[in-house]
Design an enzyme around this catalytic site. Structure first.
Site, PDB file in Angstrom:
ATOM      1  N   ALA A  92       0.847  -1.199   0.000  1.00 27.16           N
ATOM      2  CA  ALA A  92       0.000   0.000   0.000  1.00 27.16           C
ATOM      3  C   ALA A  92       0.883   1.250   0.000  1.00 27.16           C
ATOM      4  CB  ALA A  92      -0.932  -0.004   1.210  1.00 27.16           C
ATOM      5  N   ASP A  93       1.925   1.214   0.802  1.00 28.09           N
ATOM      6  CA  ASP A  93       2.856   2.352   0.812  1.00 28.09           C
ATOM      7  C   ASP A  93       3.523   2.521  -0.550  1.00 28.09           C
ATOM      8  OD1 ASP A  93       2.374   2.855   3.499  1.00 28.09           O
ATOM      9  OD2 ASP A  93       4.101   1.705   4.200  1.00 28.09           O
ATOM     10  N   ILE A  94       3.987   1.407  -1.102  1.00 23.86           N
ATOM     11  CA  ILE A  94       4.684   1.464  -2.393  1.00 23.86           C
ATOM     12  C   ILE A  94       3.741   1.985  -3.486  1.00 23.86           C
ATOM     13  CG2 ILE A  94       5.539  -0.050  -4.245  1.00 23.86           C
ATOM     14  CD1 ILE A  94       7.715   0.293  -2.370  1.00 23.86           C
TER      15      ILE A  94
END
Lengths: 410, 418
Positions: A172-174
């Site tokens: 999700a961060d990426i």
């Protein structure tokens, strides 16, 4: 040094877990990315895994490294007047401010979009958070797994008998960072053309929701929810030559009924060469092997009953194929299978990737300095630009550039 | 109507399936004119797979234009049918590329060679072209012609080995995961960087995005752990090295969730404060002080017990209520949502208007993923429905390539525009 695509672009980054990879993409492409860190560093500086023997060292977190190459680091305490004032001066030297703080945090410290943009109209200000800058969940607490759950991809991953599966690697961060990089560069190009900066707003939940594949449209058109189906993915029933096959020393994944490669008879040809076709040259299997292709599969997906008589014979075909793969190494299954245009993927471990023949032949890995001394091998960039290659240099030590950068502000 | 940032940019989209067309879709959402080159002799596989739109009588619509999978990734593009297997088709391709700023493909080098679309060939036609090639494995090397798509990359790049529960085989993640964000997003990032360089120097360039390199780059620390520490880590289910509890917990079933009644809440406690807040919010403040769970190290050492305990706390509660209670206490938590939730029940997604709806001439009203990043002054939007196969063949030939009506008629008669 080659020409750099983002030569002359300055980014001031107030980012920790969610936007750091965006800053890294910009930094590797040549932007000067100055990471403003709190005293002691943020969460990623303390994140496992570390370089062995350096647990807890803020310069030795591998999680920090992979999201922060090629940057500079300045430590400023935004809880003090002096820190805020220096941060503000620094931010106004930027073409791009990149941040992933809780909504409102920077604004409360005089570093919000409205204030900075009023003073510097060309500024691009990119905010990357769990749920974006507005809406009922804008202030919700966020961590990667929350983005993967709320964005819809966990519900599609895993065995039905297990909990939904998280995808490894802070996806999700990426995803939020990759979406932010695109938006930031579009806004930068626009600002360079018109002098007009703007706010780029990225929600991690939205950023990866396209990765629900067809689940969204399946609901939209058919009012049916896709759920996790183990290794079946979109297949309605288990079919031969799809899914994981165990080899002598590991696994491969088979997708031989998928489009773009050769169909099942090409696999049976290979099996026959090794004397392992079993009963597949005999009826009824021979006819079924010739019949199992994409067109048949599409028909099956519209009408699972269409499988009819065939179903009872599939387990023998599957078993014969799995026995064949069990006789060889995963690498042989992958490389020889692919040479025959069969859709087979090796299930790589990290070591396998480090030793991958294609990546090695193309010199993809790079050697960078280690922030704690010596040099290490490191994955290369995601793309190769012929005139302006991405260049990966080492992540900064905590506060390494504080004196240099602050001196330039005086 | 505010200006879109990529107005005036023209893209020749020679890609297919997911990763390539999605890159083109992003450019299209932000104002680029994207020309999708297709052929009925080998249509994009996504045009032929589910989910298909439905007729009012409950049967599926048929044909090349009613797949939601295809339509979602090709919004607002123009579609030209062109047979690249014949020399005249390749000539038309060059004339199109001459009029474009960006060339995009994700075919293997073997096919690119066959169609004479190598970089040295197309840059000879248009030296300012930004040419993005995104094959699975790269343009060179021993595996350069290996085939696949996202679901093949998932095992090859390590996602399968690193995701899921360790007692299960490496089954992957249920989708063609890297096709949707990682690969198209990296591709667009590189194209925009190259555009900036061209704005400053007038020079185009070759972008090579080997999908394997793109995905491994975005895959956390696993490979670096091997390169630096010599470790070969494996999957750990939903657990984390940095948070505990960290996982999905089953709540009460939701019979209104069609075909997906099991409901799960995820919880991530990254420090003792978040754990204490979570325990209190779930009605068991005493658990925070329990020596088995009081510190991060203790929670990791007793994680099976910890997870069973939390599971017992939430098993009969509504997942939305559990998430809301945890969020009110500042603990990262959320419901494992399905598509029905995202499209219809998630008030936040609705308030932000993420999904956009357009009318498609054959499929009908369709939901689309909207832009995944918001630009305040120059926002993107879904520019219109996906094109019917070959819908714009004449328009592209005449308006963009500059062919005369007679030339187009000849090409049609000769079977080039098919």
């Amino acid at each position: 040094m080659p020409d750099r695509a983002l030569d002359g672009v300055r980014v001031i980054e107030f980012a920790d877990e969610t936007a750091a990879y965006c800053g890294r993409l910009l930094a590797d492409l040549g932007a000067e990315v100055i990471k403003v860190e709190p005293p002691g560093g943020g969460r990623l500086r303390r994140a496992r895994p570390f370089v062995r023997g350096h647990e807890g060292d803020p310069n030795a977190s591998l999680a920090f490294w992979v999201h922060n190459t090629s940057k500079k680091s300045v430590v400023l305490d935004l809880e003090t007047d002096e820190g805020r004032s220096l941060a503000r001066k620094l931010a106004l030297t930027a073409d791009i401010v990149l941040e992933d703080c809780p909504v409102g945090y920077l604004a409360e410290r005089g570093l919000g979009f409205d204030t900075l943009h009023a003073e510097k109209p060309s500024l691009v200000y990119t905010s990357v958070t769990g749920f974006g800058q507005d809406g009922p969940h804008a202030h919700w607490a966020y961590s990667d797994i929350v983005g993967q759950a709320m964005g819809g991809i966990m519900t599609l991953a895993g065995e039905p008998a297990d909990p939904p599966n998280l995808i490894y690697g802070r996806q999700a961060d990426i995803s939020a960072s990759i979406q932010a990089a695109q938006g930031t560069l579009m806004a930068l190009l626009y600002a360079e053309a018109t002098g007009e900066g703007q706010r780029v707003d990225v929600s991690a939940q939205e950023a990866l929701s396209m990765a629900q594949e067809t689940a969204m449209q399946t609901w939209d058109f058919q009012k049916r929810n896709r759920t996790r189906t183990g290794e079946l993915g979109m297949l309605p029933i288990p079919l031969p030559a799809t899914g994981v096959a165990k080899c002598k020393d590991g696994y491969v994944s088979l997708y031989i009924l998928a489009p773009a490669g050769k169909d099942l008879p090409a696999l049976v040809d290979w099996m026959r060469e090794k004397g392992m076709q079993g009963p597949l040259d005999d009826e009824p299997y021979r006819t079924i092997v010739n019949q199992l292709n994409m067109a048949w599969l599409t028909q099956l997906m519209s009408n699972p009953a269409a499988a009819g008589e065939i179903l009872q014979h599939l387990p023998v075909i599957t078993k014969t194929i799995l026995e064949f793969f069990a006789t060889m190494s995963a690498r042989e299954a992958y490389e020889e299978g692919q040479r025959r245009q069969l859709l087979i993927g090796i299930v790589s471990t990290p070591k396998d990737i480090a030793e991958n023949a294609q990546l090695r032949a193309r010199d993809w890995f790079v050697r960078i300095e280690s922030p704690i001394g010596g040099t290490v091998e490191f994955p290369g960039p995601p793309y190769r630009l012929s005139e302006t290659p991405a260049v990966i240099s080492r992540p900064p030590r905590l506060g390494e550039h504080t004196d240099e950068i602050l001196a330039s502000l005086r | 109507m505010p200006k879109k940032p990529l107005e005036g940019l023209r893209v020749a989209d020679f890609s297919w399936y997911g990763a390539g067309p999605i890159a083109g879709n992003t450019l299209s959402q932000f104002g680029a004119e994207v020309i999708r080159v297709e052929s009925e002799t080998r249509p994009d596989g996504l045009r032929r797979v589910h989910p298909f739109a439905m007729n009012p009588d409950g049967t599926f619509k048929t044909g090349y234009n009613v797949s939601g999978y295809f339509n979602n990734f090709n919004t607002g593009k123009l579609s030209i049918q062109l047979n690249l297997n014949v020399p005249k088709g390749q000539e038309v391709a060059y004339r199109l590329i001459e009029k474009c700023d960006v060339f995009l493909t994700n075919f293997t080098p073997r096919v690119i060679d066959k169609w004479n679309l190598r970089y040295e060939q197309i840059s000879a036609v248009n030296p300012r072209i930004i040419a993005a090639y995104a094959p699975m494995q790269g343009l060179t090397g021993p595996h350069r012609d290996f085939l696949g798509f996202g679901a093949v990359l998932t095992p090859v790049t390590g996602i399968s080995h690193m995701s899921g529960f360790p007692h299960r085989p490496p089954i992957g993640v249920g989708t063609n995961y890297p096709d949707y964000v990682i690969n198209p997003g990296h591709t667009v990032t590189a194209i925009l960087a190259a555009l900036r360089y061209r704005n400053r120097t007038g020079k185009g360039q070759l972008i090579e995005l080997p999908q394997i390199e793109s995905v491994v780059n975005a895959l956390g620390t696993a490979v670096v752990e091997y390169l630096v520490n010599g470790d070969n880590p494996g999957r750990m289910g939903n657990r984390s090295l940095n948070a505990s509890p960290h996982g999905a917990f089953r709540c009460a079933d939701d019979p209104e969730s069609v075909g997906s009644v099991d409901r799960w809440v995820v919880i991530a406690c990254r420090d003792d404060r978040e754990w204490a807040a979570a325990a209190a919010a779930l009605g068991h403040p005493e658990a925070a002080a329990d020596p088995r769970f009081a510190t991060f190290e203790a929670r990791k050492a007793n994680e099976d017990e910890l997870e069973a305990l939390i599971g017992s706390w939430v098993r009969d509660r509504k997942a939305e209520d559990v998430a809301a209670a945890l969020q009110a206490a500042g603990v990262p938590a959320g419901v494992v949502q399905n598509a029905q939730d995202l499209l219809e029940r998630d008030e936040h997604m609705r308030a932000r208007g993420y999904y956009q709806y357009v009318e498609h001439p054959e499929a009908g009203r369709e939901a689309h993923d909207g832009p995944a990043f918001r630009l305040s002054a120059t926002p993107g939007s879904v520019p219109g429905p996906a094109p019917l196969l070959g819908e714009h063949t004449m328009e592209v030939c005449e308006r963009i390539i500059g062919l005369s009506m007679d030339e187009v008629a000849d090409l049609l008669a000769e079977g080039v525009l098919v």
